[in-house]
Design a protein around this motif. Sequence first.
Motif, PDB file in Angstrom:
ATOM      1  N   PRO A 177      59.058 100.894  29.486  1.00 48.94           N
ATOM      2  CA  PRO A 177      59.119  99.968  30.716  1.00 48.94           C
ATOM      3  C   PRO A 177      60.437 100.224  31.711  1.00 48.94           C
ATOM      4  N   SER A 178      61.446 100.485  30.804  1.00 47.07           N
ATOM      5  CA  SER A 178      62.834 100.790  31.538  1.00 47.07           C
ATOM      6  C   SER A 178      62.683 102.128  32.595  1.00 47.07           C
ATOM      7  N   LEU A 179      61.961 103.078  32.216  1.00 50.71           N
ATOM      8  CA  LEU A 179      61.783 104.133  32.770  1.00 50.71           C
ATOM      9  C   LEU A 179      60.984 103.692  34.077  1.00 50.71           C
ATOM     10  N   LEU A 180      59.810 102.986  33.776  1.00 54.66           N
ATOM     11  CA  LEU A 180      58.983 102.254  35.140  1.00 54.66           C
ATOM     12  C   LEU A 180      59.729 101.601  35.927  1.00 54.66           C
ATOM     13  N   PHE A 181      60.670 100.598  35.594  1.00 56.38           N
ATOM     14  CA  PHE A 181      61.531  99.885  36.338  1.00 56.38           C
ATOM     15  C   PHE A 181      62.383 100.701  37.202  1.00 56.38           C
ATOM     16  N   TRP A 182      63.152 101.705  36.656  1.00 58.18           N
ATOM     17  CA  TRP A 182      64.076 102.641  37.454  1.00 58.18           C
ATOM     18  C   TRP A 182      63.389 103.409  38.403  1.00 58.18           C
ATOM     19  N   ALA A 183      61.999 103.807  38.316  1.00 56.50           N
ATOM     20  CA  ALA A 183      61.104 104.586  39.139  1.00 56.50           C
ATOM     21  C   ALA A 183      61.074 103.544  40.590  1.00 56.50           C
ATOM     22  N   GLY A 184      60.297 102.458  40.076  1.00 55.60           N
ATOM     23  CA  GLY A 184      60.133 101.444  41.148  1.00 55.60           C
ATOM     24  C   GLY A 184      60.923 100.956  41.837  1.00 55.60           C
ATOM     25  N   LEU A 185      62.248 101.305  41.548  1.00 58.59           N
ATOM     26  CA  LEU A 185      63.340 100.495  42.508  1.00 58.59           C
ATOM     27  C   LEU A 185      63.421 101.486  43.589  1.00 58.59           C
ATOM     28  N   VAL A 186      63.099 102.888  43.403  1.00 61.29           N
ATOM     29  CA  VAL A 186      63.032 103.422  44.558  1.00 61.29           C
ATOM     30  C   VAL A 186      62.469 102.990  45.865  1.00 61.29           C
ATOM     31  N   PHE A 187      61.306 102.226  45.675  1.00 57.55           N
ATOM     32  CA  PHE A 187      60.530 101.623  46.831  1.00 57.55           C
ATOM     33  C   PHE A 187      61.208 100.420  47.358  1.00 57.55           C
ATOM     34  N   VAL A 188      62.344  99.772  46.645  1.00 56.92           N
ATOM     35  CA  VAL A 188      62.899  98.551  46.859  1.00 56.92           C
ATOM     36  C   VAL A 188      64.112  98.325  48.002  1.00 56.92           C
ATOM     37  N   PRO A 189      63.991  97.602  48.940  1.00 55.29           N
ATOM     38  CA  PRO A 189      65.064  97.634  49.873  1.00 55.29           C
ATOM     39  C   PRO A 189      66.005  96.907  49.380  1.00 55.29           C
ATOM     40  N   GLU A 190      67.294  96.691  50.022  1.00 57.88           N
ATOM     41  CA  GLU A 190      68.422  95.912  49.478  1.00 57.88           C
ATOM     42  C   GLU A 190      68.329  94.638  50.307  1.00 57.88           C
TER      43      GLU A 190
END
Length: 466
Positions: free
Chosen positions: A194-207
């Motif tokens: 899940p830590s890898l999933l979190f890291w990958a998902g953050l690519v799509f999150v704006p500031e």
Amino acid sequence: MEISSTHHHRYYVFLICFIAAIGGFLFGFDTAVISGALPFVVKRFDFDAIMEGWFVSSAIFGCIIGVIISGKLSDKIGRKKVMVISAGLFFLSAVGSMFAMNISELISFRLVGGIGIGVASMICPLYISETAPASFRGTMVALYQLAITIGILAAYFSNAYLLKIAQTSHFVGWLQFVLVDDSWRAMIGIGLLPSLLFWAGLVFVPESPRWLIQKNKTESARHILQKIDFDNAQNEVNQIQQSVTKHEGVLKELFSSSYQRPLLIGLALPFLSQVSGINAVIYYGPSILDKAGFTLGDAFGGQVSIGIVNVLFTFIAIFKVDKWGRKPLLIWGVLLAFLALLFIGILFSLNYTQGYWILGAILVFIGSFAFSFGPVCFIIISEIFPNNIRAEAVSLATLSLWIGNFFVGQLTPIMLKSETLGPSVTFWIFAGMCLPALWLSIKRIPETKGKTLEEIEKYWQTTKFQ
């Protein structure tokens, strides 16, 4: 595609809040996975009660460090980058703990994981509260708490499944070492996924748009706010700019007379939520159920039941916190938690041997916490502080949470094994800690549903909240 003038872009908001909430999943998973690994780690390294408590609370000590550094760091480099750091710390802790060869290495990597938990517990709900529209901000922050409960449940299922593998399977090489000989390694190490999933998902999150405006990046903030709520974006920008320029942005402002009440709430509510005993059940559930007459396998099954109830009752907050409000959920939940804890203590004092009654009372306590203390605490502390000092103030409030958690993690095994206290008095102490929380909920916490963060900020300088 034409943008509706009355419709928030809920799917976009849900997507970015869902990704941020994965930090909550990691928080819950890493917190709960230790309950399954603990009996095996204690046996492997021959821990006494004090060392057992330190093994659990070393991660909590790391949480305190993470919370302390996350406020200033998120103000400096942004909310998103701090979430990325949190994901990296989770990954490092999972891998390092899985292959730790001695106590020092194991506790060191647990400390690293604790720092990741501390950072996530502060930055993820803060980010969600700064991004979600006022009309369903409570629901989105409660989504973070739901992710915590799902993480806890996933850890319980994972532990039970890996225990079954260890008892029935045979491998060769390092798989035998990790999955069978020292199955606790797999229990902790699986958190790398899940830590890898979190890291990958953050690519799509704006500031966070509020952080961007604080850094004079107004156009970037306006662009994000238009995706969230097109028609109200400019009004939102204006309110945030007014709030940012009105205040100095120094933490000492929080200690002014205008903010004494939110400071009291922000420090007391998180601390009281932890000393009510929630993580005594999460961390030491199998040990508690063992004292209630369960075998180790049945105790793991009981933990799964606890995890399921934790998830299901969180949905009450998800669907009702923006309709019923924060206060009703908090008041009724804390009251029910008090009664359940009192009853658990009575059952233990009577040496009641039918463990399922104790499990039932624990489930009532967990359900009560899940729709009140758990989500509402994060909602309130993420929305009651001014924009310019919100990150550091939330960091301070979350620090209070982890200090309470640290004491519970360190003292619970000692209290449970004490001839003077034992489980009965331990649960009565937890029940007693609910009473000041009930008073705080009734007398000091205002209702904030449907209010923008800037409106809540103005409230503290008025006499009545409309």
